[in-house]
Motif scaffolding. Structure first.
Motif, PDB file in Angstrom:
ATOM      1  N   TRP A  94       0.829  -1.195   0.000  1.00  0.00           N
ATOM      2  CA  TRP A  94       0.000   0.000   0.000  1.00  0.00           C
ATOM      3  C   TRP A  94       0.863   1.244   0.000  1.00  0.00           C
ATOM      4  CZ3 TRP A  94      -5.108  -0.228  -0.691  1.00  0.00           C
ATOM      5  CH2 TRP A  94      -5.724  -1.449  -0.489  1.00  0.00           C
ATOM      6  N   LYS A  95       0.447   2.251  -0.741  1.00  0.00           N
ATOM      7  CA  LYS A  95       1.156   3.526  -0.759  1.00  0.00           C
ATOM      8  C   LYS A  95       0.884   4.238   0.556  1.00  0.00           C
ATOM      9  CE  LYS A  95       0.498   6.111  -4.360  1.00  0.00           C
ATOM     10  NZ  LYS A  95      -0.027   7.105  -5.293  1.00  0.00           N
ATOM     11  N   THR A  96       1.948   4.590   1.287  1.00  0.00           N
ATOM     12  CA  THR A  96       1.770   5.265   2.568  1.00  0.00           C
ATOM     13  C   THR A  96       2.133   6.744   2.500  1.00  0.00           C
ATOM     14  OG1 THR A  96       3.980   4.574   3.289  1.00  0.00           O
ATOM     15  CG2 THR A  96       2.125   3.162   3.901  1.00  0.00           C
ATOM     16  N   ALA A  97       2.914   7.141   1.482  1.00  0.00           N
ATOM     17  CA  ALA A  97       3.277   8.555   1.328  1.00  0.00           C
ATOM     18  C   ALA A  97       3.699   8.813  -0.110  1.00  0.00           C
ATOM     19  CB  ALA A  97       4.401   8.921   2.280  1.00  0.00           C
ATOM     20  N   TYR A  98       3.559  10.082  -0.524  1.00  0.00           N
ATOM     21  CA  TYR A  98       3.926  10.474  -1.882  1.00  0.00           C
ATOM     22  C   TYR A  98       4.301  11.951  -1.858  1.00  0.00           C
ATOM     23  CZ  TYR A  98       3.361  11.939  -6.715  1.00  0.00           C
ATOM     24  OH  TYR A  98       3.569  12.481  -7.945  1.00  0.00           O
ATOM     25  N   MET A  99       5.386  12.309  -2.545  1.00  0.00           N
ATOM     26  CA  MET A  99       5.760  13.716  -2.648  1.00  0.00           C
ATOM     27  C   MET A  99       6.659  13.942  -3.858  1.00  0.00           C
ATOM     28  SD  MET A  99       8.812  14.194   0.250  1.00  0.00           S
ATOM     29  CE  MET A  99       7.995  15.541   0.914  1.00  0.00           C
ATOM     30  N   GLU A 100       6.671  15.168  -4.339  1.00  0.00           N
ATOM     31  CA  GLU A 100       7.558  15.561  -5.429  1.00  0.00           C
ATOM     32  C   GLU A 100       8.852  16.082  -4.816  1.00  0.00           C
ATOM     33  OE1 GLU A 100       7.148  15.736  -8.895  1.00  0.00           O
ATOM     34  OE2 GLU A 100       5.192  14.771  -8.828  1.00  0.00           O
ATOM     35  N   ILE A 101       9.998  15.563  -5.287  1.00  0.00           N
ATOM     36  CA  ILE A 101      11.300  16.042  -4.850  1.00  0.00           C
ATOM     37  C   ILE A 101      12.127  16.369  -6.088  1.00  0.00           C
ATOM     38  CG2 ILE A 101      11.247  14.777  -2.670  1.00  0.00           C
ATOM     39  CD1 ILE A 101      13.086  12.684  -3.947  1.00  0.00           C
ATOM     40  N   HIS A 102      13.329  16.888  -5.898  1.00  0.00           N
ATOM     41  CA  HIS A 102      14.133  17.297  -7.049  1.00  0.00           C
ATOM     42  C   HIS A 102      14.527  16.130  -7.950  1.00  0.00           C
ATOM     43  CE1 HIS A 102      17.203  16.172  -4.118  1.00  0.00           C
ATOM     44  NE2 HIS A 102      18.027  16.023  -5.124  1.00  0.00           N
ATOM     45  N   LEU A 103      14.539  14.901  -7.431  1.00  0.00           N
ATOM     46  CA  LEU A 103      14.843  13.717  -8.235  1.00  0.00           C
ATOM     47  C   LEU A 103      13.628  13.189  -8.983  1.00  0.00           C
ATOM     48  CD1 LEU A 103      17.087  11.745  -5.733  1.00  0.00           C
ATOM     49  CD2 LEU A 103      17.835  13.037  -7.727  1.00  0.00           C
ATOM     50  N   GLY A 104      12.440  13.585  -8.571  1.00  0.00           N
ATOM     51  CA  GLY A 104      11.211  13.113  -9.207  1.00  0.00           C
ATOM     52  C   GLY A 104      10.138  12.814  -8.184  1.00  0.00           C
ATOM     53  N   LYS A 105       9.328  11.804  -8.461  1.00  0.00           N
ATOM     54  CA  LYS A 105       8.217  11.431  -7.587  1.00  0.00           C
ATOM     55  C   LYS A 105       8.685  10.380  -6.585  1.00  0.00           C
ATOM     56  CE  LYS A 105       4.984  12.274 -11.287  1.00  0.00           C
ATOM     57  NZ  LYS A 105       4.044  11.689 -12.237  1.00  0.00           N
ATOM     58  N   LYS A 106       8.632  10.708  -5.296  1.00  0.00           N
ATOM     59  CA  LYS A 106       9.049   9.810  -4.221  1.00  0.00           C
ATOM     60  C   LYS A 106       7.807   9.160  -3.619  1.00  0.00           C
ATOM     61  CE  LYS A 106      11.094   9.960   0.376  1.00  0.00           C
ATOM     62  NZ  LYS A 106      11.692  10.846   1.377  1.00  0.00           N
ATOM     63  N   THR A 107       7.793   7.830  -3.590  1.00  0.00           N
ATOM     64  CA  THR A 107       6.652   7.085  -3.069  1.00  0.00           C
ATOM     65  C   THR A 107       7.128   6.092  -2.018  1.00  0.00           C
ATOM     66  OG1 THR A 107       5.656   7.207  -5.267  1.00  0.00           O
ATOM     67  CG2 THR A 107       4.655   5.692  -3.699  1.00  0.00           C
ATOM     68  N   LYS A 108       6.440   6.036  -0.885  1.00  0.00           N
ATOM     69  CA  LYS A 108       6.732   5.058   0.157  1.00  0.00           C
ATOM     70  C   LYS A 108       5.676   3.964   0.088  1.00  0.00           C
ATOM     71  CE  LYS A 108       8.972   8.168   3.413  1.00  0.00           C
ATOM     72  NZ  LYS A 108       8.956   8.706   4.776  1.00  0.00           N
ATOM     73  N   TRP A 109       6.127   2.705   0.072  1.00  0.00           N
ATOM     74  CA  TRP A 109       5.244   1.541   0.012  1.00  0.00           C
ATOM     75  C   TRP A 109       5.442   0.703   1.260  1.00  0.00           C
ATOM     76  CZ3 TRP A 109       1.794   1.369  -3.845  1.00  0.00           C
ATOM     77  CH2 TRP A 109       2.064   2.094  -4.989  1.00  0.00           C
ATOM     78  N   GLN A 110       4.348   0.061   1.725  1.00  0.00           N
ATOM     79  CA  GLN A 110       4.415  -0.786   2.911  1.00  0.00           C
ATOM     80  C   GLN A 110       3.596  -2.054   2.697  1.00  0.00           C
ATOM     81  OE1 GLN A 110       3.114   1.087   6.534  1.00  0.00           O
ATOM     82  NE2 GLN A 110       4.308  -0.320   7.760  1.00  0.00           N
ATOM     83  N   CYS A 111       4.173  -3.185   3.110  1.00  0.00           N
ATOM     84  CA  CYS A 111       3.498  -4.479   2.994  1.00  0.00           C
ATOM     85  C   CYS A 111       2.273  -4.487   3.906  1.00  0.00           C
ATOM     86  CB  CYS A 111       4.460  -5.596   3.389  1.00  0.00           C
ATOM     87  SG  CYS A 111       3.717  -7.243   3.369  1.00  0.00           S
ATOM     88  N   SER A 112       1.173  -4.993   3.405  1.00  0.00           N
ATOM     89  CA  SER A 112      -0.064  -5.003   4.186  1.00  0.00           C
ATOM     90  C   SER A 112      -0.057  -6.061   5.285  1.00  0.00           C
ATOM     91  CB  SER A 112      -1.268  -5.220   3.276  1.00  0.00           C
ATOM     92  OG  SER A 112      -1.168  -6.473   2.628  1.00  0.00           O
ATOM     93  N   ASP A 113       0.804  -7.078   5.174  1.00  0.00           N
ATOM     94  CA  ASP A 113       0.825  -8.146   6.172  1.00  0.00           C
ATOM     95  C   ASP A 113       1.870  -7.945   7.269  1.00  0.00           C
ATOM     96  OD1 ASP A 113      -1.256  -9.448   4.936  1.00  0.00           O
ATOM     97  OD2 ASP A 113       0.038 -10.799   3.812  1.00  0.00           O
TER      98      ASP A 113
END
Length: 54
Positions: free
Chosen positions: A18-37
């Motif tokens: 599941w996506k837990t966070a998302y933001m635009e940074i100078h390198l591009g789109k930063k996304t944090k993912w976390q296992c649901s289990d």
């Protein structure tokens, strides 16, 4: 971008993340993912850079 994705978790047998966070940074789109289990998480930047175990 979807709120969930399929990815083989290195800690358990789950494939749902599941996506837990998302933001635009100078390198591009930063996304944090976390296992649901188990809660294992990783960071992905522009589908190119990742902190996930190989």
């Amino acid at each position: 971008m979807s709120l969930e994705m399929e990815y083989d978790c290195p800690e358990c047998d789950s494939t749902k993340f599941w996506k837990t966070a998302y933001m635009e940074i100078h390198l591009g789109k930063k996304t944090k993912w976390q296992c649901s289990d188990c809660g294992y998480g990783f960071i992905q930047i522009n589908d190119d850079i990742t902190t996930a175990e190989a």
